[in-house]
Enzyme design. Sequence first.
Site, short mmCIF file in Angstrom:
data_model
loop_
_atom_site.label_atom_id
_atom_site.label_comp_id
_atom_site.label_asym_id
_atom_site.label_seq_id
_atom_site.Cartn_x
_atom_site.Cartn_y
_atom_site.Cartn_z
N GLY A 157 -20.44 -3.95 63.41
CA GLY A 157 -20.99 -2.76 62.78
C GLY A 157 -22.29 -2.28 63.37
N ILE A 158 -23.20 -1.89 62.50
CA ILE A 158 -24.48 -1.33 62.92
C ILE A 158 -25.28 -2.35 63.73
CG2 ILE A 158 -26.68 -0.42 62.09
CD1 ILE A 158 -25.14 0.63 59.61
N VAL A 173 -28.56 -16.46 57.21
CA VAL A 173 -29.83 -16.04 56.60
C VAL A 173 -29.94 -16.47 55.14
CG1 VAL A 173 -30.22 -14.11 58.15
CG2 VAL A 173 -28.88 -13.75 56.07
N TYR A 177 -26.48 -3.46 44.06
CA TYR A 177 -26.68 -3.08 45.46
C TYR A 177 -27.84 -2.09 45.56
CZ TYR A 177 -25.64 -1.20 50.11
OH TYR A 177 -25.72 -0.80 51.42
N LYS A 196 -31.54 -2.52 47.45
CA LYS A 196 -31.95 -1.63 48.53
C LYS A 196 -33.26 -0.91 48.20
CE LYS A 196 -28.75 -2.61 51.46
NZ LYS A 196 -29.09 -3.30 52.71
N VAL A 219 -21.33 4.93 56.34
CA VAL A 219 -21.06 4.55 57.72
C VAL A 219 -19.78 3.74 57.75
CG1 VAL A 219 -21.99 3.45 59.79
CG2 VAL A 219 -23.56 4.40 58.08
N THR A 251 -18.15 0.88 58.48
CA THR A 251 -18.43 -0.52 58.81
C THR A 251 -17.53 -1.40 57.94
OG1 THR A 251 -20.11 -0.86 57.10
CG2 THR A 251 -20.85 0.10 59.20
#
Length: 256
Positions: free
Chosen positions: A23-24, A66, A153, A157, A186, A188
Amino acid sequence: MTDYANLFRLDGKHAVVVGAGSGIGREAALALAAQGARVTAADRDLPAASQTAALGTELTAYELDVLDEQAVFQAARDLGDVDILIFTAATNVRKRLLDYTGGEFDRVVALNLRASFDLVRAFGAPMAARGRGSIVGFSSIRATTVEPGQSVYAATKAGLVQLLRTAAAELGPNGVRVNAIAPGVVETPLTAQIKADPSWYDAYAQKSALRRWATPDELAGAVVYLASDASTFVTGSVLHVDGGWTAIDGRFDPPN
């Protein structure tokens, strides 16, 4: 005199892109490398990161989960001097607030917010010690515009924006810039559920001024800009790359 011909070049810089397996993140890694940076393509999925690294020069794959705080800080030690940190990893559970479980809440917060907190601390400290660096985290239009099913979500953000703004304020005196990119819709893996539903996909496409979705490569320019000397006086900012989504309110087109 400023060398405008090379304003976006990143020669001699070391960039770490977290979430570079697809993806990005993948497109960001390739774009940074194309501008001359030495890029570490980090991802929990090492084979995917290796696929990214194989697509360009000066790219190296690195396995990083992570969600493991110790692994994040170990990565910052392992990778040495890092001039640029980009992180894109995120997850979403599309469900109405009253149907959410505590476990689902914890899972979304852990990846979208806690992991970002750890990345900024782990990589921001050595950047500050060296007196330079650029950190770019991926927020979303959902930080400011919400819809049913996006509660946790959206909260993460929005929280990420404020986390990065605070980091910008605290690390700025040490020469470290910290910014957020807020994409619209996007194509993805994260949006695969929507893309699979034609009516949902088309509704989202019609919401932006450009009447379409973005492809991951269309976010790469914003990444290069914020990583490069083209943005030396930009910090604490949120760059919307959303096709005009957040500029529009209402659905009525007046007659001519």
